[in-house]
Design a protein around this motif. Structure first.
Motif, PDB file in Angstrom:
ATOM      1  N   THR A   1       0.843  -1.196   0.000  1.00 46.36           N
ATOM      2  CA  THR A   1       0.000   0.000   0.000  1.00 46.36           C
ATOM      3  C   THR A   1       0.873   1.239   0.000  1.00 46.36           C
ATOM      4  OG1 THR A   1      -1.649  -1.194   1.280  1.00 46.36           O
ATOM      5  CG2 THR A   1      -1.865   1.207   1.179  1.00 46.36           C
ATOM      6  N   PRO A   2       0.681   2.157  -0.929  1.00 39.32           N
ATOM      7  CA  PRO A   2       1.557   3.328  -1.006  1.00 39.32           C
ATOM      8  C   PRO A   2       1.172   4.401  -0.001  1.00 39.32           C
ATOM      9  CG  PRO A   2      -0.082   3.426  -2.731  1.00 39.32           C
ATOM     10  CD  PRO A   2      -0.301   2.116  -2.022  1.00 39.32           C
ATOM     11  N   MET A   3       2.109   5.298   0.285  1.00 42.28           N
ATOM     12  CA  MET A   3       1.850   6.515   1.045  1.00 42.28           C
ATOM     13  C   MET A   3       1.739   7.661   0.044  1.00 42.28           C
ATOM     14  SD  MET A   3       4.582   5.966   4.117  1.00 42.28           S
ATOM     15  CE  MET A   3       5.876   5.818   2.903  1.00 42.28           C
ATOM     16  N   ILE A   4       0.807   8.558   0.299  1.00 45.21           N
ATOM     17  CA  ILE A   4       0.490   9.586  -0.685  1.00 45.21           C
ATOM     18  C   ILE A   4       0.485  10.955  -0.019  1.00 45.21           C
ATOM     19  CG2 ILE A   4      -1.230  10.410  -2.344  1.00 45.21           C
ATOM     20  CD1 ILE A   4      -2.222   7.568  -2.610  1.00 45.21           C
ATOM     21  N   GLY A   5       1.126  11.923  -0.675  1.00 49.31           N
ATOM     22  CA  GLY A   5       1.028  13.323  -0.303  1.00 49.31           C
ATOM     23  C   GLY A   5       0.314  14.073  -1.411  1.00 49.31           C
ATOM     24  N   VAL A   6      -0.703  14.887  -1.056  1.00 45.72           N
ATOM     25  CA  VAL A   6      -1.554  15.544  -2.045  1.00 45.72           C
ATOM     26  C   VAL A   6      -1.384  17.056  -1.923  1.00 45.72           C
ATOM     27  CG1 VAL A   6      -3.891  15.782  -2.949  1.00 45.72           C
ATOM     28  CG2 VAL A   6      -3.190  13.639  -1.856  1.00 45.72           C
ATOM     29  N   GLY A   7      -1.068  17.707  -3.041  1.00 43.96           N
ATOM     30  CA  GLY A   7      -0.930  19.151  -3.060  1.00 43.96           C
ATOM     31  C   GLY A   7      -2.259  19.847  -3.260  1.00 43.96           C
ATOM     32  N   THR A   8      -2.219  21.166  -3.175  1.00 44.36           N
ATOM     33  CA  THR A   8      -3.431  21.974  -3.332  1.00 44.36           C
ATOM     34  C   THR A   8      -3.895  21.937  -4.787  1.00 44.36           C
ATOM     35  OG1 THR A   8      -2.661  23.420  -1.564  1.00 44.36           O
ATOM     36  CG2 THR A   8      -4.410  24.277  -2.993  1.00 44.36           C
TER      37      THR A   8
ATOM     38  N   GLY B   1       3.232   4.595   8.323  1.00 49.15           N
ATOM     39  CA  GLY B   1       2.658   3.297   7.992  1.00 49.15           C
ATOM     40  C   GLY B   1       2.120   3.264   6.579  1.00 49.15           C
ATOM     41  N   HIS B   2       1.834   2.056   6.124  1.00 49.64           N
ATOM     42  CA  HIS B   2       1.293   1.900   4.780  1.00 49.64           C
ATOM     43  C   HIS B   2      -0.100   2.530   4.696  1.00 49.64           C
ATOM     44  CE1 HIS B   2       4.608  -0.588   3.766  1.00 49.64           C
ATOM     45  NE2 HIS B   2       4.295  -1.552   4.628  1.00 49.64           N
ATOM     46  N   GLY B   3      -0.398   3.097   3.557  1.00 48.32           N
ATOM     47  CA  GLY B   3      -1.743   3.591   3.291  1.00 48.32           C
ATOM     48  C   GLY B   3      -2.005   4.995   3.766  1.00 48.32           C
ATOM     49  N   THR B   4      -0.981   5.718   4.260  1.00 44.16           N
ATOM     50  CA  THR B   4      -1.189   7.081   4.740  1.00 44.16           C
ATOM     51  C   THR B   4      -1.440   8.028   3.575  1.00 44.16           C
ATOM     52  OG1 THR B   4       0.281   6.670   6.594  1.00 44.16           O
ATOM     53  CG2 THR B   4      -0.175   8.961   6.069  1.00 44.16           C
ATOM     54  N   VAL B   5      -2.482   8.859   3.684  1.00 42.89           N
ATOM     55  CA  VAL B   5      -2.769   9.907   2.707  1.00 42.89           C
ATOM     56  C   VAL B   5      -2.769  11.233   3.442  1.00 42.89           C
ATOM     57  CG1 VAL B   5      -4.375  10.830   1.018  1.00 42.89           C
ATOM     58  CG2 VAL B   5      -4.126   8.353   1.268  1.00 42.89           C
ATOM     59  N   THR B   6      -1.899  12.155   3.059  1.00 35.83           N
ATOM     60  CA  THR B   6      -1.777  13.450   3.730  1.00 35.83           C
ATOM     61  C   THR B   6      -2.103  14.547   2.735  1.00 35.83           C
ATOM     62  OG1 THR B   6      -0.006  12.547   5.105  1.00 35.83           O
ATOM     63  CG2 THR B   6      -0.256  14.929   5.070  1.00 35.83           C
ATOM     64  N   TYR B   7      -3.039  15.410   3.124  1.00 32.90           N
ATOM     65  CA  TYR B   7      -3.447  16.533   2.276  1.00 32.90           C
ATOM     66  C   TYR B   7      -2.786  17.799   2.801  1.00 32.90           C
ATOM     67  CZ  TYR B   7      -7.032  13.376   0.509  1.00 32.90           C
ATOM     68  OH  TYR B   7      -7.687  12.307  -0.063  1.00 32.90           O
ATOM     69  N   PHE B   8      -2.155  18.525   1.909  1.00 30.11           N
ATOM     70  CA  PHE B   8      -1.456  19.740   2.321  1.00 30.11           C
ATOM     71  C   PHE B   8      -2.411  20.740   2.953  1.00 30.11           C
ATOM     72  CE2 PHE B   8       0.281  23.984   1.474  1.00 30.11           C
ATOM     73  CZ  PHE B   8       1.535  23.853   2.043  1.00 30.11           C
ATOM     74  N   GLU B   9      -3.642  20.772   2.461  1.00 30.78           N
ATOM     75  CA  GLU B   9      -4.615  21.734   2.996  1.00 30.78           C
ATOM     76  C   GLU B   9      -4.939  21.471   4.457  1.00 30.78           C
ATOM     77  OE1 GLU B   9      -8.015  22.559   0.494  1.00 30.78           O
ATOM     78  OE2 GLU B   9      -7.001  21.629  -1.193  1.00 30.78           O
ATOM     79  N   LYS B  10      -4.722  20.234   4.918  1.00 36.93           N
ATOM     80  CA  LYS B  10      -5.035  19.893   6.301  1.00 36.93           C
ATOM     81  C   LYS B  10      -3.890  20.203   7.254  1.00 36.93           C
ATOM     82  CE  LYS B  10      -9.074  18.174   5.271  1.00 36.93           C
ATOM     83  NZ  LYS B  10     -10.305  18.840   5.737  1.00 36.93           N
TER      84      LYS B  10
ATOM     85  N   ALA C   1       2.690  18.905  -2.445  1.00 33.42           N
ATOM     86  CA  ALA C   1       2.569  17.453  -2.309  1.00 33.42           C
ATOM     87  C   ALA C   1       3.818  16.862  -1.672  1.00 33.42           C
ATOM     88  CB  ALA C   1       2.319  16.818  -3.680  1.00 33.42           C
ATOM     89  N   CYS C   2       5.000  17.383  -2.027  1.00 31.12           N
ATOM     90  CA  CYS C   2       6.234  16.928  -1.386  1.00 31.12           C
ATOM     91  C   CYS C   2       6.235  17.253   0.098  1.00 31.12           C
ATOM     92  CB  CYS C   2       7.451  17.576  -2.061  1.00 31.12           C
ATOM     93  SG  CYS C   2       7.750  17.002  -3.756  1.00 31.12           S
ATOM     94  N   SER C   3       5.722  18.456   0.446  1.00 34.79           N
ATOM     95  CA  SER C   3       5.635  18.835   1.854  1.00 34.79           C
ATOM     96  C   SER C   3       4.696  17.907   2.597  1.00 34.79           C
ATOM     97  CB  SER C   3       5.160  20.287   1.976  1.00 34.79           C
ATOM     98  OG  SER C   3       6.062  21.166   1.350  1.00 34.79           O
ATOM     99  N   ALA C   4       3.530  17.633   2.000  1.00 34.60           N
ATOM    100  CA  ALA C   4       2.563  16.746   2.652  1.00 34.60           C
ATOM    101  C   ALA C   4       3.135  15.342   2.809  1.00 34.60           C
ATOM    102  CB  ALA C   4       1.271  16.701   1.834  1.00 34.60           C
ATOM    103  N   PHE C   5       3.866  14.867   1.795  1.00 38.34           N
ATOM    104  CA  PHE C   5       4.451  13.534   1.888  1.00 38.34           C
ATOM    105  C   PHE C   5       5.531  13.492   2.966  1.00 38.34           C
ATOM    106  CE2 PHE C   5       7.491  10.272   0.633  1.00 38.34           C
ATOM    107  CZ  PHE C   5       6.656   9.193   0.389  1.00 38.34           C
ATOM    108  N   GLU C   6       6.307  14.554   3.059  1.00 35.42           N
ATOM    109  CA  GLU C   6       7.405  14.587   4.034  1.00 35.42           C
ATOM    110  C   GLU C   6       6.891  14.754   5.457  1.00 35.42           C
ATOM    111  OE1 GLU C   6      11.061  17.634   4.957  1.00 35.42           O
ATOM    112  OE2 GLU C   6      10.689  17.090   2.874  1.00 35.42           O
ATOM    113  N   LEU C   7       5.783  15.492   5.618  1.00 36.10           N
ATOM    114  CA  LEU C   7       5.260  15.788   6.952  1.00 36.10           C
ATOM    115  C   LEU C   7       4.055  14.932   7.309  1.00 36.10           C
ATOM    116  CD1 LEU C   7       5.532  19.684   6.782  1.00 36.10           C
ATOM    117  CD2 LEU C   7       7.097  18.099   7.930  1.00 36.10           C
ATOM    118  N   ARG C   8       3.923  13.746   6.667  1.00 38.14           N
ATOM    119  CA  ARG C   8       2.793  12.870   6.975  1.00 38.14           C
ATOM    120  C   ARG C   8       2.823  12.480   8.445  1.00 38.14           C
ATOM    121  NH1 ARG C   8       6.683  10.496   4.076  1.00 38.14           N
ATOM    122  NH2 ARG C   8       7.606   8.529   4.836  1.00 38.14           N
ATOM    123  N   LEU C   9       1.649  12.312   9.030  1.00 39.63           N
ATOM    124  CA  LEU C   9       1.531  12.029  10.454  1.00 39.63           C
ATOM    125  C   LEU C   9       1.980  10.617  10.802  1.00 39.63           C
ATOM    126  CD1 LEU C   9      -1.893  13.740  11.179  1.00 39.63           C
ATOM    127  CD2 LEU C   9       0.403  14.639  11.548  1.00 39.63           C
ATOM    128  N   SER C  10       1.948   9.712   9.812  1.00 36.31           N
ATOM    129  CA  SER C  10       2.304   8.325  10.061  1.00 36.31           C
ATOM    130  C   SER C  10       3.175   7.825   8.932  1.00 36.31           C
ATOM    131  CB  SER C  10       1.044   7.453  10.165  1.00 36.31           C
ATOM    132  OG  SER C  10       1.373   6.081  10.193  1.00 36.31           O
TER     133      SER C  10
END
Length: 765
Positions: A489-496, A522-531, A511-520
């Motif tokens: 399962t991939p980890m994903i960072g999503v830009g605005t 673990g597999h399957g993490t999706v981080t939105y920069f807006e959040k 998106a790079c910032s969201a991927f680098e600053l993901r909260l976890s």
């Protein structure tokens, strides 16, 4: 002579056909002459002339066939397509191509190419209108209207009778025009190749038959029309001339112009032309010849010459086909020889298949070029600056209303060799993804990091759904699509999301910032920069998302995005009602973010360099200082990145130099060795070495083979396999092309140890 040619059924077919056409009639005629000429002098001379006339017929037939073959090659020459001939850029190549084809036949006075319905006609001297052609070549009997009609309507190859032509109003010549429709043998040709032939080219061949005898000679077409002739001062009536055409092939006696004549007539089975020579019978008894010896000698010459001509013509006709097959195989499947992939010796079918493959593909659509282009788009933006032709070549569309970038990564990337194919298949499947139900599509981009990919997503807003909700659905659909291809399962960072595709570089940094600053992790993490921004207690402070984008843009060396973060922030403070002290404190958030990022990047001297300029009396001065600091950091990042790339490529080159003899060496194996994407290695290697990866490997292996040929007695096949090249015959051909010698010849010329001659079986291959 390449003995491999005799393995081809097509080449043998050419030889037998030429032998049949050239030798069989000549042998039969020679035997006939021999059996009859010994009886009397007249039969000797007549049969001799018949033999010579037949030879002339074959020579002229061969020349005409040669012209038809040239027209066939013109048809399939990419340089002479209607588009390229008319194109101002490629027109020079077309003129050069016509000049090359003209030079292949000695009887061609000039060669023209015409496409039906065109107002222009093309030659080796350039392009001209039909009116200009008519002024330059003024035929006495071939009017301009008839000339244009013939060019547009001719279906079968046809020769016009000799006609007087005024060249440029002062030079008069007797010329024949030979029209060959293209494509040959097509019921609906699209153009015509026209050859202008000096009449003397044909009459000179026939006149040589008469030798010391006086007489007349004619060439008739299949309708009885005189193509060319030489009367030598003797004239016949029209009725007598027409009767010559009706003669059956062979030797005849006939009274013409009140005098008995001996006539020799030959008719071509190729084009239906009839060749006739006439001699007064009184001349036969003026010479005495050694008939029997002459006929025997002539027979031997004919047999040997016919066999040699048959072999030569077959080789000339087959050699371009062989080269095309070898080229097609080398491009479609490197490492295989020309004959390895030709089913049942069907070279023409192999060439046709290769042409279909190449015509369905454009060089710009190669994966590395497309990926490099998209990488530049992520770095600099400017999607709207692309031309429609470029977008079409890469099969890209940015006509949707919303655009954003996703960065996808895996914590553990399995680099086992067995999984390389799976990863490559995933990259190919992610090259373009469609989500019709969400009105979206995405383009995959390989990032330099081997365990990361980016997706550029474009979509149209659904009126019944909020923008962020639709983005989440697209992200989930993309993740589900990837889960179908891989168990990890991939980890994903999503830009605005932005409405302008020119801002994709900002979305990528987010998106790079969201991927680098993901909260976890673990597999399957999706981080939105807006959040990641706008905490409730930061009402009067700079939003976190701005500082995150600023930091990430500095890490990536993107000054444009950094400036877009700094300048609007300072202007918003100018328009606020906050106190000067509070504004100064808020500005330190920007400065601390920049200095912290510089420290993380190992850039420790920027504060000392910029400190004297940090004192300010206005926000404008502070903005200039911040922009100056951002420029220094981004410049240093780019410098460090280039330095790291050069250092890394030094390692890559060293690795290649030590492993080039491994036949499994490829861009993919190197990418997994250094954890860098193949496209990034390909691009960086070309920038450093000045040549592509494959030619570099070939040159290294070639040099090693040359060295071992000089210094060892090892068999050639063992040497070639030892350096990592598994196809011995193909290597020998490429070796000879590079050096001008076969490996055996090279070893003999450069041996240091008195090596023996090369293995004959390998050299023949």
């Amino acid at each position: 002579m390449n003995w491999n040619y005799f393995k081809s059924k097509l080449f043998l077919k050419y030889i037998w056909s030429y032998l049949f056409i050239l030798l069989l009639p000549l042998v039969l005629i020679t035997v006939f002459i021999y059996e009859n000429a010994v009886s009397n002098l007249r039969s000797e001379v007549e049969q001799s002339h018949l033999n010579q006339l037949t030879q002339t017929k074959h020579i002229i037939d061969g020349r005409m066939k040669e012209l038809s073959e040239i027209a066939s090659r013109v048809t399939y020459d990419e340089r002479l397509t209607p588009y390229r001939v008319r194109d101002p850029y490629f027109g020079g190549e077309a003129i050069q191509a016509l000049d090359q084809y003209k030079a292949t036949s000695s009887i061609i006075g000039e060669m023209f190419l015409y496409f039906h319905g065109d107002e222009k006609i093309y030659s080796s001297k350039g392009m001209s209108s039909l009116d200009v052609f008519a002024n330059n070549y003024s035929f006495h009997n071939w009017k301009q209207a008839d000339f244009i009609q013939d060019l547009n309507s001719v279906v079968f190859p046809s020769m016009r009778p000799a006609d007087l032509v005024n060249r440029n109003t002062y030079l008069q010549q007797s010329i024949l025009a030979y029209l060959v429709p293209i494509t040959p043998n097509s019921p609906n040709p699209h153009g015509t190749v026209m050859y202008l032939i000096q009449e003397s080219e044909l009459t000179g061949l026939i006149d040589s038959i008469l030798g010391n005898f006086q007489g007349l000679s004619y060439i008739f077409d299949n309708n009885g029309q005189i193509l060319t002739g030489n009367s030598q001062g003797e004239f016949l009536t029209d009725a007598e001339v027409k009767s010559l055409f009706k003669l059956s092939p062979g030797i005849h006696s006939k009274t013409l112009n009140g005098k008995p004549h001996s006539l020799v007539s030959v008719k071509s089975a190729v084009n239906g032309w009839t060749y006739v020579t006439l001699m007064p019978s009184a001349q036969f008894f003026s010479s005495v010849l050694h008939v029997r010896s002459f006929i025997i000698m002539l027979f031997c010459i004919v047999v040997l010459a016919g066999a040699a001509i048959a072999l030569l013509l077959a080789r000339m006709q087959y050699q371009p086909i062989s080269m095309l097959v070898e080229f097609a195989n080398s491009k479609s499947n490197p490492g295989r020889s020309a004959n390895d992939s030709v089913p049942n010796g069907n070279e023409l079918e192999r060439i046709r298949t290769a042409l279909q493959d190449y015509s369905s593909r454009v060089d710009l659509q190669e994966p590395y070029a497309r990926n490099h282009f998209l990488s530049m788009l992520l770095k600099y933006g400017n999607a709207r600056s692309m031309t429609p032709d470029l977008l079409e070549a890469f099969d890209l569309q940015f006509d949707r209303s919303r655009h954003f970038v996703m960065v996808i990564g895996w914590v553990e990337l399995d680099v086992h060799p067995d999984d390389r194919q799976s990863r490559q298949e995933m990259i190919e499947l992610l090259a373009r993804i469609e989500f019709p139900e969400l009105a979206a599509h995405a383009y995959g981009v390989e990032l330099p990091q081997l365990d990361q990919l980016a997706l550029i997503v474009s979509f149209n807003l659904d009126g019944a759904m909020e923008e962020f909700t639709q983005i989440r659905h697209i992200v989930e659909a993309a993740r589900s699509h990837m889960l179908e291809m891989s168990d990890v399962t991939p980890m994903i960072g999503v830009g605005t999301c932005y409405s302008n595709p020119d801002q994709l570089n900002q979305s990528f940094i987010e998106a790079c910032s969201a991927f680098e600053l993901r909260l976890s992790t673990g597999h399957g993490t999706v981080t939105y920069f807006e959040k990641l921004s706008y905490a409730p207690d930061q009402t009067y402070w700079i939003p976190n998302n701005v500082l995150l984008k600023l930091s990430q843009s500095l890490k990536l060396g993107s000054y444009d995005v950094a400036a877009q973060m700094i300048s609007p922030t300072i202007r918003s403070l100018q328009s606020s009602e906050l106190s000067t002290l509070l504004i100064r404190c808020i500005c330190f958030d920007v400065l601390n973010t920049m200095l912290k990022t510089a420290s993380e990047l190992g850039i420790h001297n920027v504060l000392q360099e910029i400190a004297p300029n940090m004192a300010f009396n206005s926000l404008d001065e502070l903005e200039r200082s911040f922009l100056n600091l951002a420029s220094r950091i981004c410049t240093q990042v780019e410098r460090d990145t280039k330095k790291e790339e050069h250092s890394l490529m030094d390692q890559v080159v060293a690795y290649i130099d030590s492993h080039f003899m491994d036949h499994t060496l490829s861009l993919e194996t190197i990418s997994f060795e250094f954890a860098i994407s193949p496209s990034h290695i390909s691009r960086s290697f070309k920038e450093k070495m000045g040549q592509n990866f494959i030619p570099y490997i070939w040159q290294k292996r070639l040099e090693e083979v040359m060295h071992q040929l000089k210094t060892t007695n090892d068999p050639l096949k063992d040497i070639i396999i030892r350096v990592g090249y598994l196809d011995t015959p193909n290597f020998i051909r490429k070796f000879k092309k590079e050096t001008g010698f076969t490996p055996g010849q090279y070893r003999k010329l450069n041996s240091e140890n008195g090596l023996a001659d090369p293995e004959p079986d390998l050299e023949k291959e």
